[in-house]
Design a protein around this motif. Structure first.
Motif, PDB file in Angstrom:
ATOM      1  N   GLN A 146       0.831  -1.204   0.000  1.00 32.59           N
ATOM      2  CA  GLN A 146       0.000   0.000   0.000  1.00 32.59           C
ATOM      3  C   GLN A 146       0.864   1.252   0.000  1.00 32.59           C
ATOM      4  O   GLN A 146       0.609   2.211  -0.750  1.00 32.59           O
ATOM      5  CB  GLN A 146      -0.907  -0.005   1.231  1.00 32.59           C
ATOM      6  CG  GLN A 146      -1.831   1.195   1.345  1.00 32.59           C
ATOM      7  CD  GLN A 146      -2.649   1.170   2.631  1.00 32.59           C
ATOM      8  OE1 GLN A 146      -2.557   0.220   3.416  1.00 32.59           O
ATOM      9  NE2 GLN A 146      -3.451   2.198   2.855  1.00 32.59           N
ATOM     10  N   GLY A 182      -9.270  -4.036   3.898  1.00 37.26           N
ATOM     11  CA  GLY A 182      -9.884  -3.488   2.699  1.00 37.26           C
ATOM     12  C   GLY A 182     -11.195  -2.785   2.968  1.00 37.26           C
ATOM     13  O   GLY A 182     -11.629  -1.933   2.187  1.00 37.26           O
ATOM     14  N   ALA A 183     -11.837  -3.156   4.088  1.00 42.50           N
ATOM     15  CA  ALA A 183     -13.138  -2.574   4.401  1.00 42.50           C
ATOM     16  C   ALA A 183     -13.032  -1.262   5.181  1.00 42.50           C
ATOM     17  O   ALA A 183     -14.039  -0.601   5.410  1.00 42.50           O
ATOM     18  CB  ALA A 183     -13.965  -3.576   5.221  1.00 42.50           C
ATOM     19  N   PRO A 191      -6.193  -0.901  -0.805  1.00 43.55           N
ATOM     20  CA  PRO A 191      -7.031  -1.216  -1.969  1.00 43.55           C
ATOM     21  C   PRO A 191      -7.293  -2.723  -2.033  1.00 43.55           C
ATOM     22  O   PRO A 191      -6.451  -3.536  -1.646  1.00 43.55           O
ATOM     23  CB  PRO A 191      -6.161  -0.748  -3.154  1.00 43.55           C
ATOM     24  CG  PRO A 191      -5.174   0.200  -2.576  1.00 43.55           C
ATOM     25  CD  PRO A 191      -4.919  -0.254  -1.179  1.00 43.55           C
ATOM     26  N   TRP A 192      -8.442  -3.088  -2.568  1.00 45.38           N
ATOM     27  CA  TRP A 192      -8.815  -4.502  -2.628  1.00 45.38           C
ATOM     28  C   TRP A 192      -7.878  -5.301  -3.519  1.00 45.38           C
ATOM     29  O   TRP A 192      -7.646  -6.489  -3.282  1.00 45.38           O
ATOM     30  CB  TRP A 192     -10.259  -4.650  -3.092  1.00 45.38           C
ATOM     31  CG  TRP A 192     -11.228  -4.397  -1.980  1.00 45.38           C
ATOM     32  CD1 TRP A 192     -12.001  -3.301  -1.799  1.00 45.38           C
ATOM     33  CD2 TRP A 192     -11.496  -5.264  -0.871  1.00 45.38           C
ATOM     34  NE1 TRP A 192     -12.747  -3.417  -0.648  1.00 45.38           N
ATOM     35  CE2 TRP A 192     -12.454  -4.611  -0.060  1.00 45.38           C
ATOM     36  CE3 TRP A 192     -11.028  -6.510  -0.473  1.00 45.38           C
ATOM     37  CZ2 TRP A 192     -12.953  -5.179   1.117  1.00 45.38           C
ATOM     38  CZ3 TRP A 192     -11.515  -7.081   0.696  1.00 45.38           C
ATOM     39  CH2 TRP A 192     -12.466  -6.413   1.473  1.00 45.38           C
ATOM     40  N   SER A 193      -7.314  -4.669  -4.532  1.00 48.17           N
ATOM     41  CA  SER A 193      -6.359  -5.384  -5.382  1.00 48.17           C
ATOM     42  C   SER A 193      -5.138  -5.818  -4.580  1.00 48.17           C
ATOM     43  O   SER A 193      -4.594  -6.916  -4.783  1.00 48.17           O
ATOM     44  CB  SER A 193      -5.931  -4.500  -6.555  1.00 48.17           C
ATOM     45  OG  SER A 193      -5.340  -3.296  -6.087  1.00 48.17           O
ATOM     46  N   GLN A 199      -5.365 -13.311  -6.209  1.00 48.35           N
ATOM     47  CA  GLN A 199      -5.569 -12.478  -7.386  1.00 48.35           C
ATOM     48  C   GLN A 199      -5.960 -13.298  -8.613  1.00 48.35           C
ATOM     49  O   GLN A 199      -6.959 -13.013  -9.282  1.00 48.35           O
ATOM     50  CB  GLN A 199      -4.291 -11.681  -7.679  1.00 48.35           C
ATOM     51  CG  GLN A 199      -4.408 -10.695  -8.821  1.00 48.35           C
ATOM     52  CD  GLN A 199      -5.110  -9.410  -8.421  1.00 48.35           C
ATOM     53  OE1 GLN A 199      -5.008  -8.980  -7.278  1.00 48.35           O
ATOM     54  NE2 GLN A 199      -5.825  -8.794  -9.340  1.00 48.35           N
ATOM     55  N   SER A 242     -14.081  -5.676  -8.942  1.00 48.26           N
ATOM     56  CA  SER A 242     -14.833  -4.659  -8.203  1.00 48.26           C
ATOM     57  C   SER A 242     -14.611  -4.925  -6.724  1.00 48.26           C
ATOM     58  O   SER A 242     -14.326  -6.054  -6.312  1.00 48.26           O
ATOM     59  CB  SER A 242     -16.327  -4.709  -8.540  1.00 48.26           C
ATOM     60  OG  SER A 242     -16.932  -5.872  -7.989  1.00 48.26           O
ATOM     61  N   ASP A 243     -14.754  -3.870  -5.927  1.00 45.15           N
ATOM     62  CA  ASP A 243     -14.504  -4.015  -4.489  1.00 45.15           C
ATOM     63  C   ASP A 243     -15.457  -5.024  -3.858  1.00 45.15           C
ATOM     64  O   ASP A 243     -15.040  -5.875  -3.065  1.00 45.15           O
ATOM     65  CB  ASP A 243     -14.653  -2.657  -3.804  1.00 45.15           C
ATOM     66  CG  ASP A 243     -13.534  -1.688  -4.177  1.00 45.15           C
ATOM     67  OD1 ASP A 243     -12.580  -2.145  -4.845  1.00 45.15           O
ATOM     68  OD2 ASP A 243     -13.627  -0.510  -3.821  1.00 45.15           O
ATOM     69  N   ASP A 244     -16.739  -4.941  -4.180  1.00 43.72           N
ATOM     70  CA  ASP A 244     -17.720  -5.850  -3.579  1.00 43.72           C
ATOM     71  C   ASP A 244     -17.458  -7.302  -3.981  1.00 43.72           C
ATOM     72  O   ASP A 244     -17.572  -8.217  -3.157  1.00 43.72           O
ATOM     73  CB  ASP A 244     -19.142  -5.454  -3.985  1.00 43.72           C
ATOM     74  CG  ASP A 244     -19.620  -4.198  -3.264  1.00 43.72           C
ATOM     75  OD1 ASP A 244     -18.882  -3.708  -2.380  1.00 43.72           O
ATOM     76  OD2 ASP A 244     -20.711  -3.701  -3.597  1.00 43.72           O
ATOM     77  N   ALA A 280     -14.560  -8.602  -4.836  1.00 43.26           N
ATOM     78  CA  ALA A 280     -13.339  -9.061  -4.167  1.00 43.26           C
ATOM     79  C   ALA A 280     -13.623  -9.425  -2.717  1.00 43.26           C
ATOM     80  O   ALA A 280     -13.167 -10.464  -2.215  1.00 43.26           O
ATOM     81  CB  ALA A 280     -12.262  -7.974  -4.243  1.00 43.26           C
ATOM     82  N   ALA A 281     -14.398  -8.582  -2.039  1.00 47.35           N
ATOM     83  CA  ALA A 281     -14.743  -8.868  -0.646  1.00 47.35           C
ATOM     84  C   ALA A 281     -15.563 -10.154  -0.545  1.00 47.35           C
ATOM     85  O   ALA A 281     -15.320 -11.001   0.333  1.00 47.35           O
ATOM     86  CB  ALA A 281     -15.515  -7.692  -0.059  1.00 47.35           C
TER      87      ALA A 281
END
Length: 309
Positions: free
Chosen positions: A32, A172-173, A180-182, A191, A203-205, A207-208
């Motif tokens: 990060q 990430g949350a 970042p979620w990546s 990944q 997308s973030d959602d 990935a979560a």
């Protein structure tokens, strides 16, 4: 199986996975800060130390201080060094149960880790810790009989993995100081698996949801909780229980697993930070129930010339 042996195997699984998980969490922070020149190092470091890892921390932290606390501090069982040391000590106590290859893998890991520098955590430290944890887990799976000893080791590994993935997801949350979620996906080794499942759409959602709910990815929270339940069922096959579940550890894990499995994905994602805290609480409650049922809670019996103390 002797309770002390079962306890040592359980904690070998937990500490090996803890070294891996802690390396991944620190690597999230490292990446990060590298990938985002505008990232607030103090905020991100304080978030990792106090919010994600739950360490009491006063003042403004830096990545160097994160390295000291979570990588090199032997007195902290949550650090990589502390976890390797504790894993080796438990392996010594269960030496007669472990395969020769597994003992050598753990012992060699501890001694080689001590040969690394003790300054600031680098990619070499963190990737090596992850590789050794994977090696030790693979050796255990391929050289031990899949009997009660293996069940206890995998049970510890699965509980720790559920807890650590929940902590990684929480990074990430975070609305402020989160990664970042990546970056979180990469640090979980997810990944490529995620991109294949989503056909390259990030997308973030999504990935979560993948890290929390995927039934086929071994590092997802859901998969780890399910595996821990399977090991508990193997250790103590349930009699014909017509009402409820008598095994408190299975009950705790079953409640949190079903709360993830049978809620809508959108509800889980919208409530993600609180849900991950509930996962961590359930893992702790389950671990305490396992200790109360299987591990020796009183002092060890001591034999003397006058009798038993």
């Amino acid at each position: 199986m002797l309770s002390r042996i079962a306890e040592s195997l359980f904690w070998i699984g937990r500490y090996t996975e803890r070294a891996d998980g802690t390396a991944r969490i620190v690597d999230v922070l490292r990446l990060q800060l590298l990938e985002d020149p505008g990232a607030d190092e103090t905020l991100a470091s304080n978030t990792v130390l106090s919010v994600i890892m739950g360490l009491p921390w006063d003042g403004e932290a830096t990545f160097s201080e994160v390295s000291t606390a979570l990588v090199f501090d032997r007195a902290n069982a949550g650090s990589i060094t502390g976890a390797w040391f504790a894993a080796r000590e438990n392996a010594r106590r269960a030496r007669e149960t472990l395969s020769t290859e597994l003992w050598e893998g753990i012992n060699t890991t501890w001694h080689r880790w001590n040969g690394f520098g003790r300054t600031v955590a680098t990619e070499r430290h963190l990737s090596w810790a992850r590789e050794r944890a994977a090696l030790i887990s693979g050796i255990a799976d391929s050289t031990m009989r899949h009997d009660e000893a293996w069940d206890f080791l995998v049970l510890g590994r699965s509980l720790e993995r559920a807890d650590m993935t929940a902590r990684l997801v929480a990074t990430g949350a975070m609305p402020r100081g989160g990664a970042p979620w990546s970056v979180v996906l990469s640090s979980c080794g997810a990944q490529q698996a995620f991109m294949r499942s989503q056909r390259g759409l990030l997308s973030d959602d999504a990935a979560a949801a993948f890290l929390v709910l995927d039934r086929e990815f071994p590092r997802s929270v859901f998969f780890a909780l399910s595996e821990a339940e399977r090991r508990l069922a193997a250790l103590s096959p349930a009699p014909d229980e017509r009402i409820g579940v008598s095994d408190e550890a299975r009950r705790q894990l079953g409640r949190i697993r079903t709360s993830l499995e049978f809620r809508s994905t959108a509800d889980v994602i919208n409530d993600l930070p609180a849900q991950m805290l509930r996962v961590q609480a359930a893992v702790m409650a389950s671990s305490l129930a396992i200790a109360g049922r299987y591990f020796q809670s009183g002092p060890l019996t001591t034999w003397t010339k006058d009798g038993v103390l």
